[in-house]
Design an enzyme around this catalytic site. Sequence first.
Site, PDB file in Angstrom:
ATOM      1  N   GLY A   1       3.546  -2.538   6.254  1.00  0.00           N
ATOM      2  CA  GLY A   1       2.703  -2.992   5.159  1.00  0.00           C
ATOM      3  C   GLY A   1       2.667  -2.020   3.994  1.00  0.00           C
ATOM      4  CB  SER A   2      -0.015  -1.414   1.516  1.00  0.00           C
ATOM      5  OG  SER A   2      -0.111  -2.770   1.123  1.00  0.00           O
TER       6      SER A   2
END
Length: 569
Positions: free
Chosen positions: A295-296
């Site tokens: 993810g981020s």
Amino acid sequence: MSRRKQNGFQQTGSWRLNLVRLSFILIGLGLLWRLVDIQVLNPDFLRNQGDARHLRNVPIVAHRGMILDRHGEPLAISTPVHSVWLNPQVTDAEDPKLTKLASILGIDANNIRERIYQNPEREFLYLRRRVKPEISDQVKQLKLGGVSLQREYKRYYPTGEVTAHVVGFTNIDDVGQEGLELTYEPLLTGVPGLRRMVRDSKGNFVGGGDPIRPAKAGENIQLSIDLRLQYLSYNALKNAVEKNGAKSGSAVILDVQTGEVLAMVNQPAFNPNNRYGVSSNDLRNRAVTDLFEPGSTVKPFTIVSGLKSGKFDLDTMINTHPGTFRVSGHTIRDFRDYGIIDLATSIQKSSNVAASKIALELDPMDLWQDFASFGMGVDSGAYFPGEAMGRLPDPRSWRTLDRATLAYGYGLATNTLQLARAYTIIGNGGIMRDVTFIKQDKTPKGRRVFSKDLMETVRGMMELVVLPGGTAQRAAVPNYSVAAKTGTVKKAMAGGYTESEYQSLFAGLIPAKNPRLAMVVVIDEPTGEEYYGGAVAAPVFADVMVGAMRLLNIAPDALPQTQLQVAHQ
């Protein structure tokens, strides 16, 4: 009787007497020859026969090496115990003492008798391995023919479940099965010795015996693990998993400069000293075996690639309005509309739209190479059993959407340990080093993959994440700067991604000005009211690092108190 007959009888008696005498002489000569043959000409035969019946070469079990933490605290030690065995050729299956023996050992007497009858040709059968001292004493006092005690070692783990997934465990024969017990089995295991022992008529060994070959103990292994940080991480992770009703969790702390693993913990855990009823799910070291889409937490990698390309700089502005971005028919969304923002703000606010727009401006091969330089798609170099290889797709197969989603952490896979190693590169100024579980006396060699200036620039952007307006304000540590990134990932399912199951991620460096530690926290499927990485995983970092900074005597880098007070409100 005539004189002739009388003489005949005398001659016959004399002949018979002489025959008897001759027989005795021949027998005596035969015995004398046999005695000479045994004692002088061939003395070894009977000696060997006697030895075969009364002497045995008995193995001496070697002491397994200890596993220690970096400060010498024991994590795995071997304690001497006894195992009970019998010789079916000597032990009388109908001996009344057999029932008493079975009671002492807690096993069925009929089972012992059956094993004796079924194995008449064998000389060795274990009855019970590694018994308590009080049990071995009772067996010894029983003095049952053919039943003996054999000295062995039992592995004991003083720190129990706190270090279970790292250290691993051994089987009943003291052979490493999991974790570092398995990795370093050749070093930890010793070389058995040999001792010649005498058996009495009941088949029991008597005396101390004559040593033939001494046992060689295994080597001690000193790990890089800091037990103090291990305890801090274990407690903080366990509390977070329980508080958020999560399925599982993992956390790793690495020394930024050396690549040493200072702590590695997982939930659920298990007690290696009592594995009864433990499932294979509990045994799994999720920090190395479980892959996830990061993810981020990889957005700093995207920013690095953008700055390195020369197409972006600190003053570059990116239009994220209206908070959505259509790519190949797919909508990429931000938490809200951030408008026109610079690169630092895109990190602080964790903008998916900005990250995607940056990635789409880059050459796919360059973007892939930069992610690969952070260690994505490969193992950590730690040689830990069961470590899953990361996954970074071939850029030649990328579609436009693949490149856009890769920028914010979808479409690739890593594990907790590999992601922590990637953050050490940001922390140490661009040097890639293999991860190690062994304490290092000096900084290992590495290879430069990014410039120092580039890493410092991105690290400065990441400091905004824990300050007011950032996504990880709960990761702030009083009096210390922190460079970090959060991640909240939807879990993959057949045909796409679920809308109800998440993984909450946090990756951070402390102190941000001159990083010493890198930590990654992964919480799988939190079910509480909050599921974002900044709310679920980030507090674990703060809880651990408050204590770690004090224990390691790391000087504060004077982050303004006013900012920290706001951050914790």
